[in-house]
Design a protein around this motif. Structure first.
Motif, mmCIF file in Angstrom:
data_model
loop_
_atom_site.group_PDB
_atom_site.id
_atom_site.type_symbol
_atom_site.label_atom_id
_atom_site.label_comp_id
_atom_site.label_asym_id
_atom_site.label_seq_id
_atom_site.Cartn_x
_atom_site.Cartn_y
_atom_site.Cartn_z
ATOM 1 N N GLY A 539 0.808 -1.222 0.000
ATOM 2 C CA GLY A 539 0.000 0.000 0.000
ATOM 3 C C GLY A 539 0.830 1.257 0.000
ATOM 4 O O GLY A 539 0.388 2.314 0.491
ATOM 5 N N LEU A 540 2.042 1.164 -0.520
ATOM 6 C CA LEU A 540 2.976 2.287 -0.463
ATOM 7 C C LEU A 540 2.458 3.477 -1.253
ATOM 8 O O LEU A 540 1.961 3.340 -2.370
ATOM 9 C CB LEU A 540 4.338 1.852 -1.013
ATOM 10 N N ARG A 541 2.604 4.644 -0.668
ATOM 11 C CA ARG A 541 2.205 5.870 -1.349
ATOM 12 C C ARG A 541 3.216 6.256 -2.426
ATOM 13 O O ARG A 541 4.309 5.695 -2.503
ATOM 14 C CB ARG A 541 2.088 7.016 -0.336
ATOM 15 N N THR A 542 2.845 7.227 -3.198
ATOM 16 C CA THR A 542 3.725 7.732 -4.250
ATOM 17 C C THR A 542 4.658 8.784 -3.663
ATOM 18 O O THR A 542 4.214 9.701 -2.957
ATOM 19 C CB THR A 542 2.895 8.343 -5.385
ATOM 20 N N ALA A 543 5.950 8.657 -3.937
ATOM 21 C CA ALA A 543 6.927 9.628 -3.461
ATOM 22 C C ALA A 543 7.176 10.686 -4.520
ATOM 23 O O ALA A 543 6.806 10.527 -5.696
ATOM 24 C CB ALA A 543 8.225 8.914 -3.100
ATOM 25 N N TYR A 544 7.825 11.755 -4.115
ATOM 26 C CA TYR A 544 8.155 12.833 -5.036
ATOM 27 C C TYR A 544 9.654 13.071 -4.924
ATOM 28 O O TYR A 544 10.153 13.696 -3.972
ATOM 29 C CB TYR A 544 7.381 14.095 -4.683
ATOM 30 N N ALA A 545 10.431 12.546 -5.906
ATOM 31 C CA ALA A 545 11.887 12.641 -5.847
ATOM 32 C C ALA A 545 12.473 12.410 -7.229
ATOM 33 O O ALA A 545 11.777 12.004 -8.169
ATOM 34 C CB ALA A 545 12.430 11.613 -4.853
ATOM 35 N N ASP A 546 13.774 12.652 -7.339
ATOM 36 C CA ASP A 546 14.517 12.432 -8.570
ATOM 37 C C ASP A 546 14.867 10.945 -8.637
ATOM 38 O O ASP A 546 15.576 10.420 -7.772
ATOM 39 C CB ASP A 546 15.784 13.294 -8.563
ATOM 40 N N ARG A 547 14.382 10.271 -9.679
ATOM 41 C CA ARG A 547 14.565 8.823 -9.779
ATOM 42 C C ARG A 547 16.045 8.435 -9.862
ATOM 43 O O ARG A 547 16.502 7.551 -9.129
ATOM 44 C CB ARG A 547 13.810 8.293 -10.998
ATOM 45 N N SER A 548 16.785 9.114 -10.736
ATOM 46 C CA SER A 548 18.187 8.739 -10.920
ATOM 47 C C SER A 548 19.003 8.966 -9.652
ATOM 48 O O SER A 548 19.887 8.178 -9.305
ATOM 49 C CB SER A 548 18.791 9.519 -12.089
ATOM 50 N N GLN A 549 18.701 10.040 -8.938
ATOM 51 C CA GLN A 549 19.429 10.324 -7.705
ATOM 52 C C GLN A 549 19.090 9.301 -6.620
ATOM 53 O O GLN A 549 19.956 8.898 -5.848
ATOM 54 C CB GLN A 549 19.120 11.744 -7.233
ATOM 55 N N LEU A 550 17.833 8.869 -6.568
ATOM 56 C CA LEU A 550 17.453 7.846 -5.592
ATOM 57 C C LEU A 550 18.129 6.522 -5.927
ATOM 58 O O LEU A 550 18.613 5.815 -5.020
ATOM 59 C CB LEU A 550 15.928 7.681 -5.556
ATOM 60 N N GLU A 551 18.169 6.184 -7.196
ATOM 61 C CA GLU A 551 18.864 4.961 -7.595
ATOM 62 C C GLU A 551 20.339 5.038 -7.203
ATOM 63 O O GLU A 551 20.920 4.073 -6.685
ATOM 64 C CB GLU A 551 18.728 4.753 -9.100
ATOM 65 N N SER A 552 20.946 6.194 -7.465
ATOM 66 C CA SER A 552 22.356 6.383 -7.122
ATOM 67 C C SER A 552 22.567 6.275 -5.618
ATOM 68 O O SER A 552 23.556 5.696 -5.154
ATOM 69 C CB SER A 552 22.836 7.741 -7.629
ATOM 70 N N ALA A 553 21.623 6.830 -4.833
ATOM 71 C CA ALA A 553 21.741 6.771 -3.378
ATOM 72 C C ALA A 553 21.658 5.335 -2.879
ATOM 73 O O ALA A 553 22.450 4.899 -2.029
ATOM 74 C CB ALA A 553 20.655 7.623 -2.736
ATOM 75 N N ILE A 554 20.684 4.548 -3.396
ATOM 76 C CA ILE A 554 20.536 3.155 -2.969
ATOM 77 C C ILE A 554 21.768 2.347 -3.356
ATOM 78 O O ILE A 554 22.278 1.519 -2.587
ATOM 79 C CB ILE A 554 19.261 2.550 -3.578
ATOM 80 N N LEU A 555 22.284 2.583 -4.565
ATOM 81 C CA LEU A 555 23.478 1.883 -4.999
ATOM 82 C C LEU A 555 24.667 2.226 -4.104
ATOM 83 O O LEU A 555 25.459 1.353 -3.714
ATOM 84 C CB LEU A 555 23.780 2.241 -6.457
ATOM 85 N N ASN A 556 24.791 3.498 -3.768
ATOM 86 C CA ASN A 556 25.886 3.940 -2.901
ATOM 87 C C ASN A 556 25.806 3.272 -1.527
ATOM 88 O O ASN A 556 26.806 2.792 -0.983
ATOM 89 C CB ASN A 556 25.820 5.466 -2.738
ATOM 90 N N LEU A 557 24.595 3.211 -0.976
ATOM 91 C CA LEU A 557 24.408 2.570 0.328
ATOM 92 C C LEU A 557 24.690 1.078 0.246
ATOM 93 O O LEU A 557 25.256 0.480 1.180
ATOM 94 C CB LEU A 557 22.989 2.823 0.838
ATOM 95 N N ALA A 558 24.312 0.432 -0.867
ATOM 96 C CA ALA A 558 24.559 -0.995 -1.031
ATOM 97 C C ALA A 558 26.058 -1.286 -1.102
ATOM 98 O O ALA A 558 26.550 -2.268 -0.526
ATOM 99 C CB ALA A 558 23.841 -1.507 -2.270
ATOM 100 N N LEU A 559 26.793 -0.449 -1.799
ATOM 101 C CA LEU A 559 28.232 -0.653 -1.898
ATOM 102 C C LEU A 559 28.915 -0.438 -0.547
ATOM 103 O O LEU A 559 29.851 -1.159 -0.188
ATOM 104 C CB LEU A 559 28.812 0.293 -2.952
ATOM 105 N N ASN A 560 28.462 0.570 0.204
ATOM 106 C CA ASN A 560 29.009 0.773 1.551
ATOM 107 C C ASN A 560 28.714 -0.431 2.431
ATOM 108 O O ASN A 560 29.547 -0.858 3.241
ATOM 109 C CB ASN A 560 28.420 2.038 2.179
#
Length: 812
Positions: A539-560
């Protein structure tokens, strides 16, 4: 026939076996009452001034009886004869003068009417002083001699009495002393000084008593002193009780309300002492009373002022300590207890230096040694920044100011302690923000020119690579230049993200779909010994953000996370809907209350110590080896989320892994979710339950206590598992244990819950944690207990707590 007897003053008296009868208590000539009781050969000792002992045989039908009667009648001392029933059967002329009774009135009366303490005095033959009473009620002191007259089964008593003021001092000296003393007592007007007889009747009265109590001597003499007591005290028997206390203890002192002649009352200080003769017999009471109504009123004003000052000291938010001139603590207010962790009784009488580290103790000692004469920096009254030492050994910054005053001729110091922890934290945040802003401005200012240079470098390197196909050695150099340029571009982009100067393109974003696609990307990117899990809220709501930046952030956290799990591990990515309210903003001031979409990235790696967490978002800060990290990864994530009007938090503990939570603004869907959130607490009130909160973070603990108290719960707080177990071992009633899972001190929340449920089988338990449950769930021995994820809102806490209380443990 008479036989010769003993000689008395040259006369020969004959002693013969004679019988004497005393008639019933009916007066006869010579004031001798007769009865049918015989007195056989009785010998009586009579004490006379300047006379030897005399022996008199009491007879009736004998010629010597007339001589005996004449002797008794003419005696200067009072002569009484008392029968076994304590009645007077002989009463001479001297007795009439002494007691004011006629013989006809006295014969047949009980001796206690004249001598109140007769029963005590008649137990043995002795000479003593006694208190006597005249017919008009006046009391006076007599010298008394008594002797029993055996008559078989019962004894008569012969009594000789005279005024006592003739056998102590020469009359002239005594009159001078009595006159001086009377003038002294009569001249006192500030104190009521008077005497009571043994029954409590007033027998003397001075001018002070007349002024204070408003009675004249003529009005009060002979009346009982209970008239000075208010009606309710008389009804309770207090006057008689006070006399008994004075008699039994040798002195009675009290303060209380007393009554004047006109019925008005005053607050009196009273001293009551018994008066005794040289043989210890009670002869009356001396009483001194003074009106202290004004003094009591002044003391009441002082007490009220002291109470107001005490209330002020106890309610101020700063710590207040009062000490003597040597620095020994006299007062330790509630704020000091919160600051230092000590109870007042733990520190009273100890030196104030115990509240500071050893390095600061000498400085504080100098304040008290030199006072106002200290140097400019150490002068009393100045404010200085110092370090406080808590009971648990932790330190905190504080402002310390010491003021000096005088009390009862001695120096008293007022020490005010102001906690600087919040201010220091704010200053550090400001410095950090300024530092990040400075770096951001620098990076933003050079980004354009730097990107231009990188364009030239990367473009030319690619061109050279194409032209050098025949020279593979040179072509590889061109490729290296191109890769370095691309890396520089990535670093520039991260700098822009950190400085929040990159151009974001926020869109309506389905984070579930994004995480699902990222899962496919991360699988070949991360090592094979790392398991990737996802838990997506349907039931997740819709977020308002930059898709590419969020992808980059998740990738960065995964690598850390991969770098933190050197021996393999588990990476979890979850999504959920959250609402952060004003209460959460109290703890995290940079958060805007509202609805958010939460994306959490959790690993079970090595974790980070507190000193690393404090710098984790700083640019160029890294714990990796030189050349293996730029220090811009998490700062880029931080900048992206903040530029998106979101919030980011990190939970980490050495050995337990790390959870990074990204809060992205949610788009309103038109559903009344916020209204439900606002009203949920109104439908979930407390029913008076007692909740024990166990939380090591003071800010989170304060927030939880505030939420639960506002819901109506009775709250007990503990800082760790050991503190909570002490509370559970007590007798206090507790309904719910609400505890953090990961805590210092060696006792986890699960271990605490297991022990608590053994101690108290009916106890409800709710756990909370800032870590992903799948990371720490394997560490639980209890399992099955409900968990509330951090951060939680007041409504979330109210709902989950109500569910725990209302659901039987067997149904969970």
């Amino acid at each position: 026939m008479r036989r010769p007897g003993r000689t008395w003053d040259g006369a020969t008296w004959h002693r013969s076996r004679l019988r004497c009868y005393v008639a019933p208590p009916k007066p006869i000539a010579g004031h001798v009452a007769r009865s049918a009781v015989p007195i056989v050969s009785s010998t009586v000792r009579i004490a006379g001034e300047g006379l030897a002992q005399k022996r008199i045989a009491m007879i009736s039908e004998n010629p010597e009886a007339s001589i005996l009667r004449a002797l008794i009648k003419a005696a200067p001392d009072g002569v009484l004869l008392v029968d076994p029933q304590q009645r007077i059967v002989l009463f001479n002329q001297a007795c009439e003068d002494l007691f004011g009774w006629t013989a006809r009135e006295a014969l047949g009366e009980e001796i206690a009417k004249l001598i109140p303490d007769w029963r005590e005095l008649s137990r043995s033959t002795h000479r003593s002083s006694a208190l006597a009473r005249r017919k008009d009620g006046a009391s006076f002191t007599i010298a008394l001699s008594t002797a029993p007259v055996p008559t078989g089964d019962a004894d008569f008593h012969v009594v000789l009495a005279r005024k006592r003021d003739e056998d102590v001092l020469p009359r002239a000296d005594r009159n001078v002393d009595e006159h001086s003393f009377r003038r002294l007592v009569e001249g006192v007007t500030d104190y009521a000084i008077f005497m009571l007889d043994i029954h409590g009747c007033v027998s003397s009265w001075n001018r002070g008593a007349e002024r204070i109590k408003q009675y004249t001597a003529a009005e009060i003499l002979g009346r009982h002193f209970s008239e000075f007591y208010p009606e309710e005290q008389r009804a309770s028997g207090e006057p008689a009780r006070n006399l008994d206390l004075a008699r039994d203890n040798g002195r009675f002192e009290t303060t209380g309300w007393r009554q004047r002649k006109d019925g008005s009352q005053f607050w009196a200080h009273v001293v009551l002492e018994p008066l005794r003769d040289e043989n210890g017999a009670l002869i009356g009471y001396a009483k001194v009373a003074t009106d202290i109504t004004e003094q009591r009123r002044a003391e009441q004003v002082i007490r009220e002022a002291d109470a107001r000052i005490h209330t002020l000291i106890e309610t101020v938010v700063d710590g207040v300590i009062l000490s003597d001139r040597l620095g020994r603590i006299r007062t330790f207010n509630l704020a000091c207890h919160r600051l230092f962790g000590y109870e007042a009784e733990d520190v009273i009488g100890r030196h104030i230096s115990m509240l500071l580290p050893a390095t600061s103790a000498d400085e504080v000692h100098s304040f008290f040694r030199h006072g106002a004469y200290a140097g400019e920096h150490d002068r009393i009254g100045s404010v200085r920044e110092m370090t406080g030492l808590r009971r648990d050994g932790r330190t905190f910054p504080m402002d310390l100011s010491i003021g000096e005053t005088m009390q009862d001729g001695e120096s008293v110091f007022v020490v005010v302690v102001h906690d600087l922890t919040d201010r220091k934290r704010t200053e550090e945040q400001l410095v950090q923000a300024q530092k990040m802003e400075t770096v951001g401005q620098l990076s933003g200012g050079i980004a354009h020119d730097f990107n231009n240079l990188l364009t030239v470098i990367v473009g030319n390197a690619e061109f050279l690579g194409d032209q050098l196909k025949a020279r593979q050695d040179l072509r590889s150099l061109a490729r290296d230049i191109s890769r370095a340029g691309q890396r520089g571009a990535e670093l520039t982009q991260r700098l822009l993200a950190f400085s929040r100067r990159q151009t974001l393109k926020p869109v309506e974003l389905d984070c579930n779909e994004l995480v699902d696609s990222m899962h496919k990307l991360l699988r070949p990117t991360l090592r094979e010994d790392i398991v990737i899990d996802t838990d997506l809220d349907p039931g997740l709501r819709t977020a308002y953000a930059d898709r590419s930046q969020l992808e980059s952030a998740i990738l960065n956290l995964a690598l850390n996370a991969q770098d933190a799990m050197l021996g393999g591990g588990r990476l979890s990515i979850t999504t959920s809907n959250v609402s952060l309210d004003a209460s959460y903003q109290v703890v995290n001031q940079d958060v805007r209350p509202g609805d958010y979409v939460l994306v959490s990235v959790t690993d079970n790696g090595s974790g980070m110590p507190r000193e690393v967490l404090e710098h984790v978002f700083e640019p160029f800060y890294t714990t990796k080896e030189v050349g293996k990290g730029s220090g811009l990864g998490l700062s880029m994530v931080y900048g992206f989320v903040k530029q998106s009007n979101g919030h980011v938090s990190v939970y980490s503990e050495p050995g337990l892994g790390t959870t990074v939570r990204l809060y992205l603004p949610a788009i309103a869907t038109g559903q009344p979710a916020s209204a439900e959130t606002a009203d949920v607490t109104e439908h979930l009130p407390s029913r008076g339950e007692v909740v024990l909160i166990v939380e090591d973070d003071p800010f989170v603990r304060s927030y939880a206590v505030m939420c639960l108290r506002s819901l109506g719960y009775i709250v007990i707080a503990a800082i760790d598992g050991a503190d909570a177990l002490q509370t559970l071992d007590g007798d206090g009633h507790i309904d719910v244990l609400f505890t953090d899972i990961v805590m210092p001190g060696g006792i986890s929340g699960w271990e605490l819950a297991e022990t608590a449920m053994l101690k108290r089988p009916g106890l409800h338990v709710l756990l909370t944690s800032g870590y992903a449950l799948d990371t720490i769930a394997g560490r639980s021995r209890g399992g099955g207990l409900p968990v509330l994820n951090k951060p939680y809102r007041k409504a979330d806490l109210a709902r989950r707590l109500r569910e725990v209380i209302d659901t039987p443990r067997s149904q969970r």
